[in-house]
Design a protein around this motif. Structure first.
Motif, PDB file in Angstrom:
ATOM      1  N   TYR A  69       0.834  -1.197   0.000  1.00 34.44           N
ATOM      2  CA  TYR A  69       0.000   0.000   0.000  1.00 34.44           C
ATOM      3  C   TYR A  69       0.873   1.253   0.000  1.00 34.44           C
ATOM      4  CZ  TYR A  69      -3.471  -3.403   1.516  1.00 34.44           C
ATOM      5  OH  TYR A  69      -4.299  -4.491   1.587  1.00 34.44           O
ATOM      6  N   ILE A  70       0.288   2.335  -0.489  1.00 38.39           N
ATOM      7  CA  ILE A  70       0.927   3.645  -0.397  1.00 38.39           C
ATOM      8  C   ILE A  70       0.000   4.505   0.452  1.00 38.39           C
ATOM      9  CG2 ILE A  70       1.745   5.680  -1.634  1.00 38.39           C
ATOM     10  CD1 ILE A  70       2.177   3.853  -4.082  1.00 38.39           C
ATOM     11  N   VAL A  71       0.524   4.983   1.585  1.00 40.91           N
ATOM     12  CA  VAL A  71      -0.292   5.813   2.473  1.00 40.91           C
ATOM     13  C   VAL A  71      -0.017   7.284   2.175  1.00 40.91           C
ATOM     14  CG1 VAL A  71      -0.358   4.004   4.229  1.00 40.91           C
ATOM     15  CG2 VAL A  71       1.370   5.806   4.397  1.00 40.91           C
ATOM     16  N   ASP A  72      -1.004   8.133   2.451  1.00 42.83           N
ATOM     17  CA  ASP A  72      -0.866   9.558   2.133  1.00 42.83           C
ATOM     18  C   ASP A  72       0.280  10.196   2.918  1.00 42.83           C
ATOM     19  OD1 ASP A  72      -3.027   9.448   0.361  1.00 42.83           O
ATOM     20  OD2 ASP A  72      -4.471   9.967   1.934  1.00 42.83           O
ATOM     21  N   LEU A  82      -1.504   8.851   8.314  1.00 45.31           N
ATOM     22  CA  LEU A  82      -2.574   9.831   8.123  1.00 45.31           C
ATOM     23  C   LEU A  82      -3.133   9.648   6.726  1.00 45.31           C
ATOM     24  CD1 LEU A  82      -0.220  11.555   9.917  1.00 45.31           C
ATOM     25  CD2 LEU A  82      -2.235  12.983  10.025  1.00 45.31           C
ATOM     26  N   GLU A  83      -4.414   9.388   6.667  1.00 48.10           N
ATOM     27  CA  GLU A  83      -5.098   9.183   5.398  1.00 48.10           C
ATOM     28  C   GLU A  83      -6.081  10.315   5.171  1.00 48.10           C
ATOM     29  OE1 GLU A  83      -5.083   6.765   2.739  1.00 48.10           O
ATOM     30  OE2 GLU A  83      -3.117   6.715   3.666  1.00 48.10           O
ATOM     31  N   TYR A  95     -11.863  -2.354   0.518  1.00 52.30           N
ATOM     32  CA  TYR A  95     -10.419  -2.191   0.310  1.00 52.30           C
ATOM     33  C   TYR A  95      -9.801  -1.392   1.458  1.00 52.30           C
ATOM     34  CZ  TYR A  95      -6.068  -0.388  -1.707  1.00 52.30           C
ATOM     35  OH  TYR A  95      -4.761  -0.044  -1.913  1.00 52.30           O
ATOM     36  N   ASP A  96     -10.442  -0.269   1.823  1.00 49.21           N
ATOM     37  CA  ASP A  96      -9.922   0.571   2.906  1.00 49.21           C
ATOM     38  C   ASP A  96      -9.884  -0.181   4.230  1.00 49.21           C
ATOM     39  OD1 ASP A  96      -9.418   2.749   1.298  1.00 49.21           O
ATOM     40  OD2 ASP A  96     -11.207   3.868   1.884  1.00 49.21           O
ATOM     41  N   SER A 105      -2.108  -4.230  11.975  1.00 45.00           N
ATOM     42  CA  SER A 105      -1.393  -5.465  12.328  1.00 45.00           C
ATOM     43  C   SER A 105       0.111  -5.207  12.490  1.00 45.00           C
ATOM     44  CB  SER A 105      -1.632  -6.550  11.276  1.00 45.00           C
ATOM     45  OG  SER A 105      -0.852  -6.323  10.114  1.00 45.00           O
ATOM     46  N   LEU A 106       0.584  -4.107  11.929  1.00 42.94           N
ATOM     47  CA  LEU A 106       1.991  -3.698  12.062  1.00 42.94           C
ATOM     48  C   LEU A 106       2.183  -2.765  13.254  1.00 42.94           C
ATOM     49  CD1 LEU A 106       2.738  -2.970   8.291  1.00 42.94           C
ATOM     50  CD2 LEU A 106       3.377  -5.006   9.602  1.00 42.94           C
ATOM     51  N   ASP A 107       1.155  -2.641  14.090  1.00 41.92           N
ATOM     52  CA  ASP A 107       1.155  -1.779  15.272  1.00 41.92           C
ATOM     53  C   ASP A 107       1.168  -0.294  14.906  1.00 41.92           C
ATOM     54  OD1 ASP A 107       0.959  -1.415  18.032  1.00 41.92           O
ATOM     55  OD2 ASP A 107       3.131  -1.238  18.269  1.00 41.92           O
ATOM     56  N   LEU A 108       0.610   0.032  13.739  1.00 49.21           N
ATOM     57  CA  LEU A 108       0.493   1.422  13.326  1.00 49.21           C
ATOM     58  C   LEU A 108      -0.880   1.948  13.727  1.00 49.21           C
ATOM     59  CD1 LEU A 108       2.061   1.169   9.764  1.00 49.21           C
ATOM     60  CD2 LEU A 108       3.188   1.774  11.915  1.00 49.21           C
ATOM     61  N   VAL A 109      -0.951   3.245  13.951  1.00 51.88           N
ATOM     62  CA  VAL A 109      -2.207   3.910  14.264  1.00 51.88           C
ATOM     63  C   VAL A 109      -2.644   4.662  13.010  1.00 51.88           C
ATOM     64  CG1 VAL A 109      -3.307   5.647  15.732  1.00 51.88           C
ATOM     65  CG2 VAL A 109      -1.503   4.194  16.679  1.00 51.88           C
ATOM     66  N   VAL A 110      -3.894   4.481  12.600  1.00 52.12           N
ATOM     67  CA  VAL A 110      -4.402   5.138  11.396  1.00 52.12           C
ATOM     68  C   VAL A 110      -5.309   6.292  11.825  1.00 52.12           C
ATOM     69  CG1 VAL A 110      -5.718   4.861   9.264  1.00 52.12           C
ATOM     70  CG2 VAL A 110      -4.263   2.990  10.095  1.00 52.12           C
ATOM     71  N   TYR A 111      -5.014   7.477  11.298  1.00 53.35           N
ATOM     72  CA  TYR A 111      -5.793   8.682  11.586  1.00 53.35           C
ATOM     73  C   TYR A 111      -6.338   9.191  10.261  1.00 53.35           C
ATOM     74  CZ  TYR A 111      -6.905  13.289  13.532  1.00 53.35           C
ATOM     75  OH  TYR A 111      -7.549  14.428  13.952  1.00 53.35           O
ATOM     76  N   ARG A 112      -7.659   9.310  10.188  1.00 51.52           N
ATOM     77  CA  ARG A 112      -8.312   9.708   8.940  1.00 51.52           C
ATOM     78  C   ARG A 112      -8.777  11.161   9.036  1.00 51.52           C
ATOM     79  NH1 ARG A 112      -8.194   4.912   6.950  1.00 51.52           N
ATOM     80  NH2 ARG A 112      -9.217   4.874   4.964  1.00 51.52           N
ATOM     81  N   ILE A 113      -8.596  11.866   7.912  1.00 57.91           N
ATOM     82  CA  ILE A 113      -9.011  13.265   7.807  1.00 57.91           C
ATOM     83  C   ILE A 113      -9.832  13.395   6.526  1.00 57.91           C
ATOM     84  CG2 ILE A 113      -8.260  15.666   7.683  1.00 57.91           C
ATOM     85  CD1 ILE A 113      -5.496  14.697   8.708  1.00 57.91           C
ATOM     86  N   SER A 114     -10.918  14.101   6.606  1.00 59.63           N
ATOM     87  CA  SER A 114     -11.758  14.314   5.431  1.00 59.63           C
ATOM     88  C   SER A 114     -11.122  15.363   4.514  1.00 59.63           C
ATOM     89  CB  SER A 114     -13.144  14.758   5.888  1.00 59.63           C
ATOM     90  OG  SER A 114     -13.692  15.700   5.029  1.00 59.63           O
TER      91      SER A 114
END
Length: 138
Positions: A69-72, A82-83, A95-96, A105-114
């Protein structure tokens, strides 16, 4: 284990997180580079706020490859992805969700912004990001 200070936000100490080396599909390298040259308006606006450690001396990577994947945006020192959710995420809920589960699963925290909020409410978006970082990493 000694915790290392990353920065301070509003006088509050923010601590680094140790993240293992992340998997990376090297076949995505050219795509990642091209995405950095792309001009998604909300990403450009956000990047201007955080590039060159301008946001509390925190280093952000743009269009980071993690696995397939490529994250923002990615903050290596905190393990935060940060997505920015815009129209490219429409009809891609499954998909998301799969992508988010992989990142977590990699112990990352995902933060979403509109996407819309970046364009129309940037001050509050940046304040909420500060609050999130304080809550999770102080």
């Amino acid at each position: 284990m000694e915790r290392k200070t990353l920065t301070h936000i509003n006088g509050i100490e923010i601590f680094r997180r140790k993240i293992e080396v992340l998997p990376r599909n090297k076949e995505l390298l050219n795509r990642s580079r091209n995405l950095r040259k792309g001009y998604v308006l909300s990403e450009v606006i956000f990047w201007k706020q955080v590039r060159n450690k301008e946001f509390h001396q925190i280093d952000f990577d743009r269009q980071k490859i993690i696995g397939n994947y490529i994250v923002d945006f990615y903050i290596k020192s905190l393990g935060v992805v940060l997505e920015i959710d815009g129209s490219s995420h429409n009809d891609k809920e499954e998909y998301d969700e799969k992508r988010q589960l992989f990142l977590e699963s990699l112990d990352l925290v995902v933060y979403r912004i509109s996407d819309n909020r970046i364009k129309n409410d940037l001050g509050n978006v940046m304040k909420e990001l500060e609050d999130f970082i304080i809550e999770k990493f102080s």
